[in-house]
Design an enzyme around this catalytic site. Structure first.
Site, PDB file in Angstrom:
ATOM      1  N   LYS A 246      -1.658  10.364  -2.698  1.00  0.00           N
ATOM      2  CA  LYS A 246      -2.527   9.610  -1.667  1.00  0.00           C
ATOM      3  C   LYS A 246      -3.174  10.705  -0.624  1.00  0.00           C
ATOM      4  O   LYS A 246      -3.132  12.027  -0.694  1.00  0.00           O
ATOM      5  CB  LYS A 246      -1.567   8.842  -0.807  1.00  0.00           C
ATOM      6  N   ARG A 280       7.726   5.642  -5.935  1.00  0.00           N
ATOM      7  CA  ARG A 280       6.757   5.068  -6.811  1.00  0.00           C
ATOM      8  C   ARG A 280       5.651   6.224  -7.153  1.00  0.00           C
ATOM      9  O   ARG A 280       4.955   6.819  -6.373  1.00  0.00           O
ATOM     10  CB  ARG A 280       5.864   3.925  -6.088  1.00  0.00           C
TER      11      ARG A 280
END
Length: 301
Positions: A246, A280
């Site tokens: 991210k 995840r």
């Protein structure tokens, strides 16, 4: 009631015993991480070829230690365009059916906030719901999840499509919302979604929380949330942490998406120390190893 374990089909999650790994299957043309499996396709390659690539990645993830495959057909990249339910189903349903046929004992979650997509995905073989809007985007979704008796992952989200920052090489990021008290605000808003789930008939033992790293939060917010993840876990529900590749990692290290492996590994390790039950990941093999090593340290007593 809350529980120390969860059984989904033949799969049993004993929370606190080890960290579980969710592998990301992006069936999109515009994934922020550049791993969208349906596009861009090489010249001359059909959509069917893209589906075969998705099936191969599913097999690779399972062999690398994934406990769950998370199938999604709409990008949540800041600035991405919404996809209608019919197009989303066209992307995800054939893959869910193919995985279920090829690997029948695989646990699949559907990453969607649309009731229509979720219902068809459950019929095709998905057994979990991963909703980035925590049952707040589609009022019918909670009822669908309750009817199919599937566990739900409720993610905190204050994303505002109008508040996107674009940095060359590093990609897009939501600028972030104003919080009076970051942790308390996230906890309170997650519990609102918990109540929505319970009122719809979703069992409390079927609820998993996700603090929503990167969704309506600044770099500093994301770092604080990871470091204080134990306060989210203290609500009594299992916690999923999704930090993989991210933008806050890119902004911290000044690195593009394809160079964030080590940064992601650091967030995974600290997240597990702070109480994450599921991580995840795009790089399943590497993050499964990070999780196994971290578990050996923090869960050895």
């Amino acid at each position: 009631m809350k529980s120390d374990s969860l059984q989904v089909g033949n799969h049993i999650f004993n929370w606190g015993s080890r960290t579980y790994v969710m592998g990301i299957l992006n069936l999109t043309p515009d994934s922020f991480s550049g791993d969208g499996l349906l596009s861009p396709l090489p010249v001359g390659e059909s959509r069917g070829e893209g589906e075969r690539r998705a099936l191969q990645q599913a097999e690779d993830f399972l062999l690398s230690g994934a406990d769950i495959l998370d199938v999604g057909g709409e990008s949540t990249r800041p600035g991405s365009q919404p996809v209608n339910a019919d197009e989303e189903m066209k992307r995800v349903i054939p893959i869910i059916e193919a995985i279920t046929k090829e690997f029948p004992d695989t646990l699949i979650s559907i990453d969607t906030y649309k009731a229509k997509v979720a219902a068809e995905a459950f019929k095709a073989g998905a057994q979990l719901l991963n909703d980035v809007w925590a049952l707040r985007a589609d009022p019918k979704l909670a009822t669908v999840a309750a009817a199919f008796r599937v566990p739900v992952i409720l993610m905190h989200n204050r994303s505002n499509p109008a508040s996107v920052e674009v940095r060359e090489q590093l990609g897009n990021a939501y600028i972030g919302s104003e919080y009076e008290n970051l942790i308390e605000d996230v906890k309170r808003e997650l519990l609102v979604s918990v109540e929505l789930a319970k009122k719809a008939g979703i069992e409390e033992s079927h609820i998993i929380l996700d603090p929503g790293i990167g969704f309506g939060k600044t770099r500093e917010h994301n770092l604080e949330l990871i470091n204080r993840l134990d306060e989210i876990r203290a609500l009594g529900y299992p916690v999923l942490l999704g930090t993989s590749r991210k933008s806050f990692i890119g902004f911290t290290l000044d690195l593009p998406t394809d160079q964030r492996m080590e940064g992601t590994a650091a967030t995974v390790a600290v997240g597990i120390v702070r109480g994450a039950d599921i991580i995840r990941a795009h790089a399943v093999k590497e993050m499964a190893r990070v999780a196994k090593m971290t578990d050996a340290i923090v869960r050895s007593r």
